[in-house]
Design a protein around this motif. Structure first.
Motif, PDB file in Angstrom:
ATOM      1  N   VAL A 158       0.841  -1.194   0.000  1.00 40.20           N
ATOM      2  CA  VAL A 158       0.000   0.000   0.000  1.00 40.20           C
ATOM      3  C   VAL A 158       0.875   1.242   0.000  1.00 40.20           C
ATOM      4  N   SER A 159       0.350   2.302  -0.580  1.00 42.96           N
ATOM      5  CA  SER A 159       1.051   3.583  -0.614  1.00 42.96           C
ATOM      6  C   SER A 159       0.098   4.688  -0.196  1.00 42.96           C
ATOM      7  N   PHE A 160       0.644   5.627   0.588  1.00 44.83           N
ATOM      8  CA  PHE A 160      -0.077   6.836   0.985  1.00 44.83           C
ATOM      9  C   PHE A 160       0.675   7.998   0.352  1.00 44.83           C
ATOM     10  N   THR A 169      -4.618   6.923  -1.699  1.00 47.67           N
ATOM     11  CA  THR A 169      -4.262   5.619  -1.144  1.00 47.67           C
ATOM     12  C   THR A 169      -4.375   4.545  -2.222  1.00 47.67           C
ATOM     13  N   TYR A 170      -3.353   3.690  -2.267  1.00 49.65           N
ATOM     14  CA  TYR A 170      -3.293   2.634  -3.267  1.00 49.65           C
ATOM     15  C   TYR A 170      -3.074   1.282  -2.589  1.00 49.65           C
ATOM     16  N   LEU A 171      -3.654   0.258  -3.182  1.00 52.69           N
ATOM     17  CA  LEU A 171      -3.363  -1.128  -2.817  1.00 52.69           C
ATOM     18  C   LEU A 171      -3.038  -1.921  -4.067  1.00 52.69           C
ATOM     19  N   TRP A 172      -1.931  -2.652  -4.011  1.00 51.11           N
ATOM     20  CA  TRP A 172      -1.589  -3.606  -5.067  1.00 51.11           C
ATOM     21  C   TRP A 172      -1.353  -4.974  -4.447  1.00 51.11           C
ATOM     22  N   VAL A 173      -1.507  -6.009  -5.271  1.00 53.42           N
ATOM     23  CA  VAL A 173      -1.177  -7.373  -4.869  1.00 53.42           C
ATOM     24  C   VAL A 173      -0.276  -7.961  -5.941  1.00 53.42           C
ATOM     25  N   THR A 174       0.847  -8.509  -5.543  1.00 54.68           N
ATOM     26  CA  THR A 174       1.786  -9.091  -6.498  1.00 54.68           C
ATOM     27  C   THR A 174       1.084 -10.172  -7.325  1.00 54.68           C
ATOM     28  N   GLY A 175       1.240 -10.077  -8.643  1.00 53.79           N
ATOM     29  CA  GLY A 175       0.636 -11.037  -9.555  1.00 53.79           C
ATOM     30  C   GLY A 175      -0.703 -10.602 -10.112  1.00 53.79           C
ATOM     31  N   VAL A 176      -1.265  -9.518  -9.599  1.00 52.34           N
ATOM     32  CA  VAL A 176      -2.555  -9.020 -10.088  1.00 52.34           C
ATOM     33  C   VAL A 176      -2.305  -7.837 -11.020  1.00 52.34           C
ATOM     34  N   GLY A 177      -2.685  -7.984 -12.278  1.00 54.70           N
ATOM     35  CA  GLY A 177      -2.540  -6.903 -13.251  1.00 54.70           C
ATOM     36  C   GLY A 177      -1.103  -6.530 -13.545  1.00 54.70           C
ATOM     37  N   GLY A 178      -0.169  -7.463 -13.354  1.00 55.02           N
ATOM     38  CA  GLY A 178       1.236  -7.190 -13.632  1.00 55.02           C
ATOM     39  C   GLY A 178       1.970  -6.507 -12.492  1.00 55.02           C
ATOM     40  N   ALA A 179       1.321  -6.331 -11.345  1.00 54.55           N
ATOM     41  CA  ALA A 179       1.963  -5.680 -10.196  1.00 54.55           C
ATOM     42  C   ALA A 179       2.951  -6.620  -9.517  1.00 54.55           C
ATOM     43  N   ASN A 180       4.057  -6.061  -9.088  1.00 50.04           N
ATOM     44  CA  ASN A 180       5.057  -6.768  -8.288  1.00 50.04           C
ATOM     45  C   ASN A 180       5.474  -5.826  -7.167  1.00 50.04           C
ATOM     46  N   CYS A 181       5.060  -6.142  -5.960  1.00 51.18           N
ATOM     47  CA  CYS A 181       5.296  -5.228  -4.839  1.00 51.18           C
ATOM     48  C   CYS A 181       6.775  -5.018  -4.546  1.00 51.18           C
ATOM     49  N   LYS A 182       7.636  -5.922  -5.009  1.00 50.50           N
ATOM     50  CA  LYS A 182       9.075  -5.756  -4.813  1.00 50.50           C
ATOM     51  C   LYS A 182       9.705  -4.873  -5.889  1.00 50.50           C
ATOM     52  N   LEU A 187       4.101  -0.764 -10.274  1.00 51.62           N
ATOM     53  CA  LEU A 187       2.918  -0.344  -9.532  1.00 51.62           C
ATOM     54  C   LEU A 187       2.357   0.932 -10.146  1.00 51.62           C
ATOM     55  N   GLN A 188       1.213   0.797 -10.782  1.00 54.30           N
ATOM     56  CA  GLN A 188       0.601   1.907 -11.510  1.00 54.30           C
ATOM     57  C   GLN A 188      -0.829   2.134 -11.028  1.00 54.30           C
ATOM     58  N   LYS A 189      -1.371   3.294 -11.371  1.00 55.39           N
ATOM     59  CA  LYS A 189      -2.764   3.572 -11.024  1.00 55.39           C
ATOM     60  C   LYS A 189      -3.689   2.536 -11.649  1.00 55.39           C
ATOM     61  N   GLU A 190      -3.343   2.120 -12.857  1.00 60.72           N
ATOM     62  CA  GLU A 190      -4.223   1.251 -13.623  1.00 60.72           C
ATOM     63  C   GLU A 190      -4.311  -0.165 -13.046  1.00 60.72           C
ATOM     64  N   ASN A 191      -3.253  -0.645 -12.375  1.00 63.07           N
ATOM     65  CA  ASN A 191      -3.325  -2.012 -11.851  1.00 63.07           C
ATOM     66  C   ASN A 191      -3.509  -2.059 -10.332  1.00 63.07           C
ATOM     67  N   ALA A 192      -3.829  -0.913  -9.754  1.00 60.54           N
ATOM     68  CA  ALA A 192      -4.120  -0.878  -8.321  1.00 60.54           C
ATOM     69  C   ALA A 192      -5.520  -1.437  -8.063  1.00 60.54           C
ATOM     70  N   ILE A 193      -5.639  -2.274  -7.047  1.00 59.31           N
ATOM     71  CA  ILE A 193      -6.946  -2.800  -6.655  1.00 59.31           C
ATOM     72  C   ILE A 193      -7.764  -1.698  -6.000  1.00 59.31           C
ATOM     73  N   ILE A 194      -7.108  -0.852  -5.231  1.00 58.69           N
ATOM     74  CA  ILE A 194      -7.744   0.357  -4.684  1.00 58.69           C
ATOM     75  C   ILE A 194      -6.907   1.556  -5.091  1.00 58.69           C
ATOM     76  N   ASN A 195      -7.580   2.580  -5.582  1.00 57.98           N
ATOM     77  CA  ASN A 195      -6.963   3.860  -5.941  1.00 57.98           C
ATOM     78  C   ASN A 195      -7.960   4.925  -5.518  1.00 57.98           C
ATOM     79  N   TYR A 196      -7.762   5.465  -4.323  1.00 62.75           N
ATOM     80  CA  TYR A 196      -8.785   6.335  -3.744  1.00 62.75           C
ATOM     81  C   TYR A 196      -8.212   7.676  -3.317  1.00 62.75           C
ATOM     82  N   SER A 233       6.736   7.226  -0.861  1.00 63.32           N
ATOM     83  CA  SER A 233       5.481   6.716  -1.401  1.00 63.32           C
ATOM     84  C   SER A 233       5.664   6.361  -2.870  1.00 63.32           C
ATOM     85  N   VAL A 234       4.672   5.689  -3.430  1.00 64.32           N
ATOM     86  CA  VAL A 234       4.664   5.341  -4.849  1.00 64.32           C
ATOM     87  C   VAL A 234       3.604   6.201  -5.531  1.00 64.32           C
ATOM     88  N   LEU A 235       3.938   6.763  -6.670  1.00 68.44           N
ATOM     89  CA  LEU A 235       3.054   7.643  -7.430  1.00 68.44           C
ATOM     90  C   LEU A 235       2.773   8.917  -6.655  1.00 68.44           C
TER      91      LEU A 235
END
Length: 235
Positions: A158-160, A169-182, A187-196, A233-235
């Motif tokens: 997650v990023s604040f 606030t963003y949430l990503w999960v590794t393997g979802v939409g090409g995201a890799n938390c490492k 980690l982009q806006k487009e593949n975030a599960i939450i972008n609020y 933070s990210v983004l």
């Protein structure tokens, strides 16, 4: 808790220092010195807290704080639901140990993840003093996502983001939409599960001086192995 990580970083510094001694070329020495400076700076921005048997279910525990400043990006390794109705809580912007699972002052934010008996999918959400009661119907800052499952170990991050108004606030999960938390480059806006970003009070800025804490409601129901904290933070 951070000893293995520090030993690894010290080993890298020693290795590259040895290389710089072996170099006779002035440009090579300069480049190596710059690299070492960047490596040390990056180390100052990161720390990690391991979740082990010393943690007691239900307690509010302090997270490590990077030397460069309070955490703004958090990576959770090995998160897994072992039963129903187990939840994890991350707290930011607190001047003292929390006593409640919800923020109670301006400048405080939280992230919640867990598994409820009411759904096969995980629940994840952000909240602050004014907004974010997912179970009360305020779903804009959260998700009951079917894109990943906590029945197997997952890596969440997650990023604040933002310092002059209420954070995005963003949430990503590794393997979802090409995201890799490492790898934060993935980690982009487009593949975030939450972008609020739509907090009702844009002036509720995340505290820049507070401590971060975490809590597991019951580690026999939901657990994780490590929390990695970054002051960037990210983004």
């Amino acid at each position: 808790m951070n000893l293995p990580n520090r030993i690894f970083k010290i080993g890298l510094l020693v290795s590259f220092s040895f290389l710089s001694i072996q170099c006779d070329d002035g440009d090579s020495q300069t480049e190596t010195t710059v690299f070492l400076g960047l490596l040390a700076a990056d180390a100052n921005k990161r720390c990690e807290t391991k979740i082990d048997a010393s943690y007691t279910s239900g307690t509010y525990a302090a997270l490590c704080t990077p030397q460069a400043g309070p955490g703004r990006f958090f990576r959770f390794e090995g998160m897994k639901a072992l039963g129903e109705n187990g939840y994890f809580y991350l707290f930011l912007g607190y001047s003292q140990t929390p006593t409640s699972s919800t923020p109670n002052a301006s400048g405080q934010y939280s992230f919640v993840a867990g598994k409820s008996v009411s759904s096969p999918n995980p629940y994840v959400w952000f909240r602050n003093l004014e907004f974010g009661n997912y179970q009360g119907g305020q779903t804009a800052s959260g998700a009951n996502s079917n894109t990943f499952s906590l029945s197997t170990e997952q890596e969440l991050c997650v990023s604040f983001s933002g310092t002059t108004s209420a954070p995005t606030t963003y949430l990503w999960v590794t393997g979802v939409g090409g995201a890799n938390c490492k790898n934060t480059a993935t980690l982009q806006k487009e593949n975030a599960i939450i972008n609020y970003v739509g907090w009702p009070n844009a002036e509720n800025v995340l505290s820049t001086s507070g401590q971060s804490f975490f809590r597991f409601s019951n580690v026999s129901l939901l657990t994780a192995s490590k929390i990695v904290v970054s002051s960037d933070s990210v983004l």
